[in-house]
Design an enzyme around this catalytic site. Sequence first.
Site, PDB file in Angstrom:
ATOM      1  CG  HIS A 307      -2.077   0.914   1.082  1.00 42.82           C
ATOM      2  ND1 HIS A 307      -2.010   2.256   1.374  1.00 42.82           N
ATOM      3  CD2 HIS A 307      -3.336   0.676   0.626  1.00 42.82           C
ATOM      4  CE1 HIS A 307      -3.192   2.793   1.111  1.00 42.82           C
ATOM      5  NE2 HIS A 307      -4.009   1.865   0.656  1.00 42.82           N
ATOM      6  CG  ASP A 365      -8.593  -4.228  -2.443  1.00 43.04           C
ATOM      7  OD1 ASP A 365      -9.767  -4.080  -2.120  1.00 43.04           O
ATOM      8  OD2 ASP A 365      -7.879  -3.317  -2.879  1.00 43.04           O
TER       9      ASP A 365
HETATM   10  N1  CMC Z   1       4.245  -7.546  -4.946  1.00 42.91           N
HETATM   11  C1  CMC Z   1       5.582  -7.521  -5.114  1.00 42.91           C
HETATM   12  N2  CMC Z   1       6.355  -6.411  -4.973  1.00 42.91           N
HETATM   13  C2  CMC Z   1       5.717  -5.282  -4.638  1.00 42.91           C
HETATM   14  C3  CMC Z   1       4.323  -5.221  -4.436  1.00 42.91           C
HETATM   15  C4  CMC Z   1       3.587  -6.411  -4.599  1.00 42.91           C
HETATM   16  N3  CMC Z   1       2.248  -6.416  -4.417  1.00 42.91           N
HETATM   17  N4  CMC Z   1       3.961  -3.974  -4.111  1.00 42.91           N
HETATM   18  C5  CMC Z   1       5.100  -3.244  -4.117  1.00 42.91           C
HETATM   19  N5  CMC Z   1       6.159  -4.026  -4.424  1.00 42.91           N
HETATM   20  C6  CMC Z   1       7.558  -3.613  -4.481  1.00 42.91           C
HETATM   21  C7  CMC Z   1       7.803  -2.720  -5.702  1.00 42.91           C
HETATM   22  O1  CMC Z   1       8.197  -3.493  -6.815  1.00 42.91           O
HETATM   23  C8  CMC Z   1       8.891  -1.801  -5.199  1.00 42.91           C
HETATM   24  O2  CMC Z   1      10.102  -2.509  -5.257  1.00 42.91           O
HETATM   25  P1  CMC Z   1      11.525  -1.711  -5.494  1.00 42.91           P
HETATM   26  O3  CMC Z   1      11.663  -0.808  -4.287  1.00 42.91           O
HETATM   27  O4  CMC Z   1      12.534  -2.802  -5.538  1.00 42.91           O
HETATM   28  O5  CMC Z   1      11.349  -0.947  -6.776  1.00 42.91           O
HETATM   29  C9  CMC Z   1       8.557  -1.589  -3.726  1.00 42.91           C
HETATM   30  O6  CMC Z   1       7.794  -2.771  -3.340  1.00 42.91           O
HETATM   31  C10 CMC Z   1       7.725  -0.352  -3.446  1.00 42.91           C
HETATM   32  O7  CMC Z   1       6.539  -0.431  -4.208  1.00 42.91           O
HETATM   33  P2  CMC Z   1       5.916   0.734  -5.074  1.00 42.91           P
HETATM   34  O8  CMC Z   1       5.189   0.156  -6.246  1.00 42.91           O
HETATM   35  O9  CMC Z   1       6.945   1.774  -5.342  1.00 42.91           O
HETATM   36  O10 CMC Z   1       4.873   1.304  -4.041  1.00 42.91           O
HETATM   37  P3  CMC Z   1       3.667   2.245  -4.369  1.00 42.91           P
HETATM   38  O11 CMC Z   1       3.357   2.950  -3.115  1.00 42.91           O
HETATM   39  O12 CMC Z   1       3.949   3.060  -5.581  1.00 42.91           O
HETATM   40  O13 CMC Z   1       2.494   1.232  -4.767  1.00 42.91           O
HETATM   41  C11 CMC Z   1       0.693  -0.282  -4.651  1.00 42.91           C
HETATM   42  C12 CMC Z   1       1.532   0.754  -3.897  1.00 42.91           C
HETATM   43  C13 CMC Z   1      -0.548  -0.613  -3.821  1.00 42.91           C
HETATM   44  C14 CMC Z   1       0.210   0.309  -5.994  1.00 42.91           C
HETATM   45  C15 CMC Z   1       1.552  -1.534  -4.900  1.00 42.91           C
HETATM   46  O14 CMC Z   1       1.960  -2.076  -3.661  1.00 42.91           O
HETATM   47  C16 CMC Z   1       0.803  -2.599  -5.697  1.00 42.91           C
HETATM   48  O15 CMC Z   1       0.769  -2.530  -6.930  1.00 42.91           O
HETATM   49  N6  CMC Z   1       0.185  -3.614  -5.003  1.00 42.91           N
HETATM   50  C17 CMC Z   1      -0.610  -4.621  -5.675  1.00 42.91           C
HETATM   51  C18 CMC Z   1      -1.972  -4.038  -6.049  1.00 42.91           C
HETATM   52  C19 CMC Z   1      -2.876  -3.863  -4.858  1.00 42.91           C
HETATM   53  O16 CMC Z   1      -3.048  -4.748  -4.037  1.00 42.91           O
HETATM   54  N7  CMC Z   1      -3.516  -2.665  -4.791  1.00 42.91           N
HETATM   55  C20 CMC Z   1      -4.519  -2.358  -3.766  1.00 42.91           C
HETATM   56  C21 CMC Z   1      -4.142  -1.227  -2.904  1.00 42.91           C
HETATM   57  S1  CMC Z   1      -5.216  -1.142  -1.462  1.00 42.91           S
HETATM   58  C22 CMC Z   1      -6.743  -0.679  -2.058  1.00 42.91           C
HETATM   59  C23 CMC Z   1      -6.835   0.739  -2.416  1.00 42.91           C
HETATM   60  O17 CMC Z   1      -6.627   1.583  -1.518  1.00 42.91           O
HETATM   61  O18 CMC Z   1      -7.177   1.019  -3.568  1.00 42.91           O
END
Ligand code: CMC
Length: 430
Positions: A307, A365
């Site tokens: 998240h 989720d």
């Molecule tokens: N599985 C594997 N690696 C992950 C995941 C995951 N679900 N989420 C983040 N990472 C890694 C990402 O690759 C990055 O790695 P590095 O630092 O080596 O580049 C690191 O963790 C930080 O992640 P980020 O993508 O920069 O974080 P963000 O804050 O931009 O994204 C997120 C948050 C929710 C979009 C992302 O965690 C994600 O895509 N999760 C899966 C989709 C999901 O479950 N979304 C629902 C969110 S909760 C409901 C809502 O509020 O809408």
Amino acid sequence: MNAQRMATLNVDGKAIELPVYSGSIGPDVIDVRSLYGKTGTFTFDPGYMSTASCKSSITYIDGDKGELLYRGYPIEQLAEKCDFLEVCYLLKHGELPNLAQREDWNKRVKRHTMVHEQITRFMQGFRRDSHPMAVLVGLVGALSAFYHDSLDINNPEHRVIAAVRLIAKMPTIVAMAYKYSIGMPMPYPKNSLDYTANFMHMMFSNPCEDYEPNPVLVRALDRILILHADHEQNASTSTVRLAGSSGANPFACIAAGIACLWGPAHGGANEACLRMLEEIGDVSRVPEYIKRAKDKNDGFKLMGFGHRVYKNFDPRAKLMRETCHEVLNELGLHDDRLFKLALELERIALEDEYFVEKKLYPNVDFYSGIVQKALGIPTQLFTGIFAMARTIGWIAQWHEMIGDPEQKIGRPRQLYVGAARRDVPTIERR
Ligand code: CMC
């Protein structure tokens, strides 16, 4: 707002002072509105990693503590002691309703549960296999073509009627999208039932068979709605605010929010999570998928994990996990293949160094998909249920924005990296 202190920024040897404001809780903010005027530079923050886009008194999240407050009340207490319509009242009005207010509010919402009959014909223009989110974007946007008496955003009464209409009609529209997709007649609301029981009635009854709502299952869905009701300035809420900042009508703004929510990184994650569990298929394949999630060269992410704000357990996920157990017990589904798989995935990910180090916990989720599946809600409709729940959050935030005297049209700037000025060559020289 009064500045508590000043921050000094040095740009090209010139020091400028920027006011720093404190909220009631949470990080302070540096007011950079005068930055361009004083220095000719912009701030650069794609993804709004360090940007507060507005001031708000609706929802507060402490991502490190794993805390979520609606109007100051912890989500755990609201989920335990209130129903969804009380939470709607709280988010919209700022305080919980007393008995008389609650009765009046419930009556008001119930009076607006039906949709204009012509909307059912509008619906028939969609293909039966349309994704429900495509239908919701279209139908909710189209409400502005049907309810002309609640479109004047400068009229407080119009704003209230539009809000009540949206809260009341969303369950009807979501259930209609479902019934249409399976070739059933359009459902009609039954106003003798409470909000969530009525939604389940519209989903699961048909003209030949009534539906007897099971209180445990109704409470579980009501809890899903409470937990998804608002989440401060997330992508879809910011979209609603941005759309509304130009003066667009509330139905159009909420349709914009629904479009944003559809994405798999946001509301689409519950659907994506369930599809992922189905793809993994068996507990024995969990390590393979964990390995893929950690591989930088593989685009795969563990859906339902991570998240932007919570870097500790998502408090909504804790409550949803509990609800998940209650529902599976009630339905005798504890040995359900997907639930077992989900628990194993959760166990491994919580121990795995990659996920621990990056603070990637299961989010709401992850569990809400399993609960919804157990309730009999089709996977394609999960994000639609999220939209139904979040409608009140979008409305409350939209109302707050319209009433904010500092509100301006949202207009970010950019770091331009394209070609500098050049002349158009003749066709032979291109
Ligand atoms: N599985 C594997 N690696 C992950 C995941 C995951 N679900 N989420 C983040 N990472 C890694 C990402 O690759 C990055 O790695 P590095 O630092 O080596 O580049 C690191 O963790 C930080 O992640 P980020 O993508 O920069 O974080 P963000 O804050 O931009 O994204 C997120 C948050 C929710 C979009 C992302 O965690 C994600 O895509 N999760 C899966 C989709 C999901 O479950 N979304 C629902 C969110 S909760 C409901 C809502 O509020 O809408």
